[in-house]
Design a protein around this motif. Structure first.
Motif, mmCIF file in Angstrom:
data_model
loop_
_atom_site.group_PDB
_atom_site.id
_atom_site.type_symbol
_atom_site.label_atom_id
_atom_site.label_comp_id
_atom_site.label_asym_id
_atom_site.label_seq_id
_atom_site.Cartn_x
_atom_site.Cartn_y
_atom_site.Cartn_z
ATOM 1 N N THR A 168 62.062 45.345 45.033
ATOM 2 C CA THR A 168 60.597 44.973 44.877
ATOM 3 C C THR A 168 60.033 45.371 43.501
ATOM 4 O O THR A 168 60.535 46.339 42.770
ATOM 5 C CB THR A 168 60.135 46.354 45.788
ATOM 6 O OG1 THR A 168 60.573 46.023 47.052
ATOM 7 C CG2 THR A 168 58.533 46.318 45.885
ATOM 8 N N GLU A 169 59.107 44.670 42.813
ATOM 9 C CA GLU A 169 58.843 44.826 41.519
ATOM 10 C C GLU A 169 57.361 45.113 41.516
ATOM 11 O O GLU A 169 56.579 44.583 42.478
ATOM 12 C CB GLU A 169 59.174 43.483 40.664
ATOM 13 C CG GLU A 169 60.394 43.421 40.539
ATOM 14 C CD GLU A 169 60.755 42.312 39.393
ATOM 15 O OE1 GLU A 169 59.882 41.405 39.124
ATOM 16 O OE2 GLU A 169 62.002 41.764 39.495
ATOM 17 N N GLN A 170 56.853 45.666 40.511
ATOM 18 C CA GLN A 170 55.456 46.146 40.576
ATOM 19 C C GLN A 170 54.715 45.085 39.505
ATOM 20 O O GLN A 170 55.221 45.367 38.241
ATOM 21 C CB GLN A 170 55.005 47.588 40.269
ATOM 22 C CG GLN A 170 55.568 48.364 41.497
ATOM 23 C CD GLN A 170 55.279 49.841 41.581
ATOM 24 O OE1 GLN A 170 55.321 50.362 40.695
ATOM 25 N NE2 GLN A 170 55.192 50.315 42.972
ATOM 26 N N ILE A 171 53.556 44.451 39.804
ATOM 27 C CA ILE A 171 52.865 43.734 38.846
ATOM 28 C C ILE A 171 51.531 44.194 38.922
ATOM 29 O O ILE A 171 50.845 44.640 39.792
ATOM 30 C CB ILE A 171 53.159 42.315 39.176
ATOM 31 C CG1 ILE A 171 52.488 42.042 40.670
ATOM 32 C CG2 ILE A 171 54.325 41.543 39.206
ATOM 33 C CD1 ILE A 171 52.420 40.469 40.944
ATOM 34 N N ASN A 172 50.866 44.123 37.598
ATOM 35 C CA ASN A 172 49.648 44.418 37.468
ATOM 36 C C ASN A 172 48.545 43.230 37.947
ATOM 37 O O ASN A 172 48.853 42.267 37.465
ATOM 38 C CB ASN A 172 49.223 44.655 36.055
ATOM 39 C CG ASN A 172 49.946 45.718 35.608
ATOM 40 O OD1 ASN A 172 50.067 47.102 36.140
ATOM 41 N ND2 ASN A 172 50.655 45.736 34.601
ATOM 42 N N ARG A 173 47.673 43.521 38.646
ATOM 43 C CA ARG A 173 46.861 42.691 39.239
ATOM 44 C C ARG A 173 45.587 42.470 38.064
ATOM 45 O O ARG A 173 45.282 43.271 37.268
ATOM 46 C CB ARG A 173 45.927 43.211 40.570
ATOM 47 C CG ARG A 173 46.534 43.073 41.766
ATOM 48 C CD ARG A 173 45.892 43.464 42.818
ATOM 49 N NE ARG A 173 46.607 43.150 44.082
ATOM 50 C CZ ARG A 173 46.468 44.195 44.982
ATOM 51 N NH1 ARG A 173 45.858 45.236 44.904
ATOM 52 N NH2 ARG A 173 47.026 43.884 46.188
ATOM 53 N N ALA A 174 45.125 41.354 37.969
ATOM 54 C CA ALA A 174 44.142 40.659 36.940
ATOM 55 C C ALA A 174 42.902 41.679 37.352
ATOM 56 O O ALA A 174 42.243 41.892 36.335
ATOM 57 C CB ALA A 174 43.568 39.501 37.257
ATOM 58 N N GLU A 175 42.415 41.713 38.524
ATOM 59 C CA GLU A 175 41.393 42.762 38.914
ATOM 60 C C GLU A 175 41.563 44.182 38.849
ATOM 61 O O GLU A 175 40.848 45.048 39.297
ATOM 62 C CB GLU A 175 40.728 42.385 40.316
ATOM 63 C CG GLU A 175 41.659 42.732 41.601
ATOM 64 C CD GLU A 175 42.415 41.602 41.768
ATOM 65 O OE1 GLU A 175 43.041 40.677 40.836
ATOM 66 O OE2 GLU A 175 42.756 41.300 43.154
ATOM 67 N N GLY A 176 42.752 44.658 38.267
ATOM 68 C CA GLY A 176 43.201 46.121 38.039
ATOM 69 C C GLY A 176 44.062 46.568 39.229
ATOM 70 O O GLY A 176 44.007 45.789 40.389
ATOM 71 N N GLY A 177 44.562 47.611 39.099
ATOM 72 C CA GLY A 177 45.535 48.144 40.456
ATOM 73 C C GLY A 177 47.039 47.396 40.169
ATOM 74 O O GLY A 177 47.243 46.621 39.255
ATOM 75 N N VAL A 178 47.858 47.793 41.037
ATOM 76 C CA VAL A 178 49.186 47.484 41.142
ATOM 77 C C VAL A 178 49.575 46.748 42.268
ATOM 78 O O VAL A 178 49.126 47.312 43.419
ATOM 79 C CB VAL A 178 50.035 48.568 40.687
ATOM 80 C CG1 VAL A 178 51.470 48.190 40.916
ATOM 81 C CG2 VAL A 178 49.944 49.128 39.161
#
Lengths: 96, 96
Positions: free
Chosen positions: B69-79
């Motif tokens: 599982t990888e964590q990516i940053n959302r364009a609208e903020g948050g992960v």
């Protein structure tokens, strides 16, 4: 390895399959095989990861992942190749 | 294991990635890692299966499959959490 320990992942929401797996484990299953074909493969990986990192954290781990090619009969005749995945989740607790 | 042996599978047609892998092997690479995230995971499995059963039949085999599982940053903020796969394809021919 009875067939009842196999969860087939299709096009329903991912949490349906997560719940099916948690139910199996709570009934005493020591191993679950999550299977999927075609586009549902990504969802099967999601199911395994959600179980491992959240609902069954510390209880199960991924013991094997296999990929294969299966042949399915098309509705309009002929045969199509489709990729498949089998993810085996095993309980960490030993039953002696 | 140099980074040049990694093929990232995205949303392009599957044959683009198959060709990229065949090119690496023909240049002498002994190992390729096919990586993908999210919905592209199914396509990565297709790439590995097509290579193994067709274009590199008998030349390579699947030596390892990992999911994570990888964590990516959302364009609208948050992960957001996203599933990922790594399929390692290794050459069957030994280089002595």
């Amino acid at each position: 390895m009875a067939d009842e320990n196999v969860v087939y992942v299709g096009n329903k929401p991912v949490m349906n399959y997560v719940l099916a797996c948690v139910t199996q484990i709570n009934r005493g299953a020591n191993e679950i095989i999550v299977k999927a074909r075609g586009r549902a493969i990504s969802r099967a990986v999601d199911v395994a990861e959600i179980l491992r990192n959240r609902f069954l954290l510390g209880k199960i781990d991924i013991s094997d992942i296999k990929i294969a090619t299966e042949q399915i009969n098309r509705a309009e005749g002929g045969v199509a190749n489709v990729s498949a995945i089998e993810i085996t989740l095993s309980g960490g607790e030993e039953t002696e």
